[in-house]
Design an enzyme around this catalytic site. Structure first.
Site, PDB file in Angstrom:
ATOM      1  N   GLY A 207       0.831  -1.207   0.000  1.00 33.36           N
ATOM      2  CA  GLY A 207       0.000   0.000   0.000  1.00 33.36           C
ATOM      3  C   GLY A 207       0.852   1.237   0.000  1.00 33.36           C
ATOM      4  O   GLY A 207       2.050   1.176  -0.266  1.00 33.36           O
ATOM      5  N   ASN A 208       0.232   2.379   0.262  1.00 32.61           N
ATOM      6  CA  ASN A 208       1.004   3.626   0.352  1.00 32.61           C
ATOM      7  C   ASN A 208       0.360   4.547   1.379  1.00 32.61           C
ATOM      8  O   ASN A 208      -0.655   4.207   1.976  1.00 32.61           O
ATOM      9  CB  ASN A 208       1.104   4.280  -1.027  1.00 32.61           C
ATOM     10  N   ARG A 209       0.955   5.707   1.571  1.00 35.05           N
ATOM     11  CA  ARG A 209       0.571   6.576   2.689  1.00 35.05           C
ATOM     12  C   ARG A 209      -0.553   7.554   2.361  1.00 35.05           C
ATOM     13  O   ARG A 209      -0.863   8.424   3.165  1.00 35.05           O
ATOM     14  CB  ARG A 209       1.786   7.382   3.152  1.00 35.05           C
ATOM     15  N   SER A 210      -1.144   7.489   1.179  1.00 32.18           N
ATOM     16  CA  SER A 210      -2.170   8.471   0.809  1.00 32.18           C
ATOM     17  C   SER A 210      -3.380   8.376   1.744  1.00 32.18           C
ATOM     18  O   SER A 210      -3.906   7.290   1.979  1.00 32.18           O
ATOM     19  CB  SER A 210      -2.608   8.240  -0.636  1.00 32.18           C
ATOM     20  N   ALA A 274      -3.238   7.708  -5.207  1.00 25.97           N
ATOM     21  CA  ALA A 274      -1.880   7.161  -5.290  1.00 25.97           C
ATOM     22  C   ALA A 274      -2.044   5.701  -5.703  1.00 25.97           C
ATOM     23  O   ALA A 274      -2.566   4.879  -4.939  1.00 25.97           O
ATOM     24  CB  ALA A 274      -1.198   7.267  -3.936  1.00 25.97           C
TER      25      ALA A 274
END
Ligand code: CTP
Length: 394
Positions: A207-210, A274
């Site tokens: 995943g990512n931090r968005s 993102a």
């Protein structure tokens, strides 16, 4: 209305109609105004400070002696773009006309140099009294917009001209004054937001931090400006967005599918999500045991924005770029390669921006315009990007 010019002081005088201004406050907020309520001290007999604080979500003061270290009569006056005084009593009108400064509201009015609209409400005999007539004429001669009260039954058995106008009429007149037109009415805006998750096994994902906060700001701003908005939301909180169509997705593939379905009928695509650039080649149904969880083989995800751009007809395409170095040149390259009209590049070094309410970066347009922004709210960026979209739509 300029996108950021929406700070309003709502002055409340001591009339029974003060309770109607609670609804007026809500309707102003619905239309994108950021409102600070400044009641006169005696108006608190009708509606108390706690109510105004709860409804506006902002502190409420009535005297210059409160929070005097902030010199609030100057700082608030400088911050406000418009004043709306509703209801305005005969006494408040007299004080404004005489240039008195005996409470916070009248101090602010003297210190401000912005458009002021007044909504009188009082007994017809007070409205028609020569003193009030002269005071209203004085205010109008100074450029104040003074609405005519409505004719009808008053709180007691009397009737005549003096009633507080319908909230919808006040809003209509105020919007004319501020230029807050529903400038995106009839436009369909498709927004993606949040961050995709690519499944590794039933427990783990890439995943990512968005956080999705920028997409929330965009969707909210577009709705306020009258657009028909569809949001494709990946793993973000959409609880404040109950008035628009939201498609919830998890992975890049699901996001691609959802956007492709909506793309043809939209006027503007704002690709704020993102998107994971790659996904595990295999996602297992069984949880992978730690003893063998040492490497993950990846395969690329499609570039959703670039693919949709290839299929576009008249759509305006707005993208985001997350960069840690060579911000402008990298963003310019993405603008070109992805066929965009506008790109907003964020400096995301050290995880800056993710989850915050403010952003710093640069808007770059197809025509080579560059607009650098420093610590502006995500709401303000949303309105600026919508302004660009509108301009491109002609
Ligand atoms: N984007 C997309 N599909 C992807 C990756 C990105 O649609 N698979 C979109 C993003 O939503 C954003 C823009 O492309 O609007 C730029 O995303 P960014 O992550 O900055 O760039 P990438 O194209 O992923 O390139 P890189 O990671 O090499 O910087």
């Amino acid at each position: 209305m300029s996108a950021i010019a929406r700070e309003v002081v709502l002055g409340v005088g001591a009339g029974i109609a003060a309770y109607k201004s609670c609804d007026l406050l809500r309707r102003l907020q619905d239309r994108g105004y950021a409102v600070t309520v400044v009641p006169t001290p005696s108006s608190l007999n009708f509606v108390g400070a706690a109510t105004w604080q709860a409804l506006s979500g902002r502190p409420v003061a009535t005297h210059v002696w409160e929070n005097s270290h902030e010199v609030s009569h100057i700082s608030l006056a400088q911050r406000a773009h418009f004043f709306l005084i509703a209801p305005a009593t005969a006494d408040l009108i007299a004080r404004m006309s005489a240039g008195r400064a005996d409470d916070l509201l009248t101090n602010l009015i003297l210190a401000a140099n912005v458009p002021i609209m007044i909504v009188p409400a009082m007994h017809p005999q007070m409205w028609n009294d020569a003193a009030t007539v002269a005071n209203v004429a004085t205010l109008r001669s100074r450029g104040y917009v003074v609405m005519e009260p409505e004719i009808g039954r008053l709180t007691g058995s009397d009737s005549g001209q003096g009633r507080f106008p319908q909230v919808s009429s006040i809003i209509e007149r105020f919007d004319q004054l501020t230029g807050n037109l529903r400038d995106l009415q009839g436009k369909r805006i498709l927004i993606s937001g949040g961050g995709t998750r690519e499944s590794i096994d039933p427990v783990r994902f890439i995943g990512n931090r968005s956080s999705g906060k920028q997409a929330t700001a965009l969707a909210t701003a577009a709705v306020l400006r009258g657009a028909e908005v569809t949001l494709v939301a990946a793993n973000m909180d959409t609880s404040s967005l109950d008035t628009l169509a939201v498609h919830h997705v998890e992975s890049a593939a699901q996001m691609h599918l959802a956007l492709a379905k909506e793309f043809e009928s939209c006027d503007v695509l704002i690709m704020c999500a993102a998107v994971a650039d790659a996904k595990p080649s295999q996602s297992t149904i069984e949880k992978i045991k730690k003893a063998i969880f040492t490497t993950i083989e990846l395969e690329p995800n499609p570039d959703i924005l670039a693919e949709l751009s290839r299929k576009k007809s008249q759509q305006i395409m707005i993208g985001f770029a997350a960069e840690t170095s060579n911000l402008i040149t990298s963003a310019q390259a993405k603008l070109k390669s992805k066929g965009l009209d506008v790109i907003y590049v964020n400096d995301v070094s050290d995880g800056a921006i993710f989850g915050k309410d403010t952003t710093s970066g640069t808007i770059i347009t197809r025509n080579g315009e560059e607009i650098a922004l420093k610590e502006v709210s995500k709401d303000a960026l949303a309105h600026l990007l919508l302004d660009h979209a509108l301009r491109q739509l002609g």
